[in-house]
Design an enzyme around this catalytic site. Structure first.
Site, short mmCIF file in Angstrom:
data_model
loop_
_atom_site.label_atom_id
_atom_site.label_comp_id
_atom_site.label_asym_id
_atom_site.label_seq_id
_atom_site.Cartn_x
_atom_site.Cartn_y
_atom_site.Cartn_z
N LYS A 82 26.32 -25.47 55.52
CA LYS A 82 24.98 -24.92 55.77
C LYS A 82 24.31 -25.68 56.93
O LYS A 82 24.79 -26.76 57.33
CB LYS A 82 24.17 -25.01 54.48
CG LYS A 82 24.74 -24.18 53.32
CD LYS A 82 23.89 -24.34 52.07
CE LYS A 82 24.47 -23.56 50.90
NZ LYS A 82 23.62 -23.68 49.69
N TYR B 97 23.52 -13.55 50.28
CA TYR B 97 22.81 -14.02 49.09
C TYR B 97 22.17 -12.87 48.30
O TYR B 97 21.25 -13.10 47.52
CB TYR B 97 21.76 -15.07 49.48
CG TYR B 97 22.36 -16.45 49.72
CD1 TYR B 97 23.11 -17.09 48.73
CD2 TYR B 97 22.18 -17.12 50.93
CE1 TYR B 97 23.66 -18.35 48.94
CE2 TYR B 97 22.73 -18.38 51.15
CZ TYR B 97 23.46 -19.00 50.14
OH TYR B 97 23.99 -20.25 50.34
N HIS C 288 28.26 -24.10 50.95
CA HIS C 288 28.44 -22.94 50.06
C HIS C 288 29.92 -22.74 49.77
O HIS C 288 30.76 -22.96 50.64
CB HIS C 288 27.91 -21.67 50.74
CG HIS C 288 28.35 -20.42 50.01
ND1 HIS C 288 27.66 -19.94 48.93
CD2 HIS C 288 29.43 -19.62 50.17
CE1 HIS C 288 28.30 -18.86 48.46
NE2 HIS C 288 29.38 -18.65 49.20
N GLU D 110 32.83 -12.07 50.40
CA GLU D 110 32.27 -12.99 51.40
C GLU D 110 33.19 -13.14 52.62
O GLU D 110 32.72 -13.20 53.76
CB GLU D 110 31.97 -14.35 50.75
CG GLU D 110 30.81 -14.24 49.75
CD GLU D 110 30.53 -15.50 48.95
OE1 GLU D 110 29.52 -15.51 48.21
OE2 GLU D 110 31.32 -16.46 49.03
N1 UDP Z 1 18.93 -22.41 45.55
C1 UDP Z 1 17.67 -22.92 45.77
N2 UDP Z 1 16.84 -23.09 44.69
C2 UDP Z 1 17.22 -22.79 43.43
C3 UDP Z 1 18.51 -22.26 43.21
C4 UDP Z 1 19.34 -22.09 44.30
O1 UDP Z 1 17.32 -23.23 46.91
O2 UDP Z 1 16.41 -22.97 42.49
C5 UDP Z 1 19.81 -22.21 46.70
C6 UDP Z 1 20.83 -23.33 46.85
O3 UDP Z 1 20.99 -23.59 48.23
C7 UDP Z 1 22.09 -22.74 46.27
C8 UDP Z 1 21.93 -21.27 46.68
O4 UDP Z 1 20.55 -21.01 46.53
O5 UDP Z 1 23.25 -23.35 46.82
C9 UDP Z 1 22.71 -20.28 45.86
O6 UDP Z 1 22.46 -20.51 44.49
P1 UDP Z 1 23.66 -20.52 43.44
O7 UDP Z 1 23.06 -20.60 42.07
O8 UDP Z 1 24.58 -19.39 43.74
O9 UDP Z 1 24.37 -21.93 43.74
P2 UDP Z 1 25.77 -22.32 44.38
O10 UDP Z 1 26.74 -21.19 44.09
O11 UDP Z 1 25.54 -22.52 45.86
O12 UDP Z 1 26.15 -23.60 43.70
MG MG Z 2 26.57 -19.13 44.28
#
Ligand code: UDP
Ligand code: MG
Length: 152
Positions: free
Chosen positions: A11, A51, A117, A128
């Site tokens: 990122k 997203y 990510h 993706e």
């Molecule tokens: N995210 C955030 N705040 C939150 C939850 C998620 O900023 O409360 C962001 C964070 O960068 C995360 C992304 O949204 O990596 C996608 O969320 P996900 O739950 O899919 O997490 P990941 O798969 O990246 O672990």
């Molecule tokens: Mg995720």
């Protein structure tokens, strides 16, 4: 045999903090095969599609702004079990809960700046990879030392 592939992206925070080499090195040393790599500043449209599952969440707008704020390093890695293994190597979404030894556990402190990510399953990985890359950007190749990583 269909070999598993996953989509990973460093990122903007990881790029800005000079962590590209550190992160790439972890997947290289593990033994997975890099089949695509590019740096780009994602468009809003790309970020919103990527997203899309989170579009009703309160953090969605901020997340899209952040991910489009600068260069991202987008990658496809290949190998048996790479989807789950990369998620393990990345660590929990909240960096303070991510185990030491994981990328987020070692290199991040904030959920909104968690550096990398990784696709969370087979379907997500397919979606993706096709969202971020064209077919001709994916390289089929055989690392010359593959026999020393995987039993043939
Ligand atoms: N995210 C955030 N705040 C939150 C939850 C998620 O900023 O409360 C962001 C964070 O960068 C995360 C992304 O949204 O990596 C996608 O969320 P996900 O739950 O899919 O997490 P990941 O798969 O990246 O672990
Ligand atoms: Mg995720």
């Amino acid at each position: 045999m269909v070999v598993e592939r996953t989509f990973l992206a460093i990122k903007p925070d990881g790029v800005q903090r000079g962590l590209i080499g550190e992160i790439l090195g972890r997947f290289e040393r593990k033994g997975f095969k890099l089949v695509a790599l590019k740096q780009l500043i994602p468009s809003k449209e790309l970020a919103e599609k990527h997203y899309g599952v989170h579009k009703e969440r309160p953090f969605f707008g901020g997340l899209v702004d952040f991910i489009t704020s600068g260069p991202v390093v987008a990658m496809v890695w290949e190998g048996d079990g790479v989807i789950a293994s990369a998620r393990n190597m990345i660590g929990a979404t909240k960096p303070l809960e991510a185990l030491p030894g994981t990328i987020r556990g070692d290199l991040a402190i904030n959920i909104g700046r968690n550096v990398i990510h990784g696709s969370d399953g087979e379907e997500t990985a397919k979606f993706e990879i096709s969202l971020w890359f064209t077919l001709d950007e994916l390289n089929d190749w055989n690392p010359s030392d593959q026999i020393w990583r995987v039993e043939q």
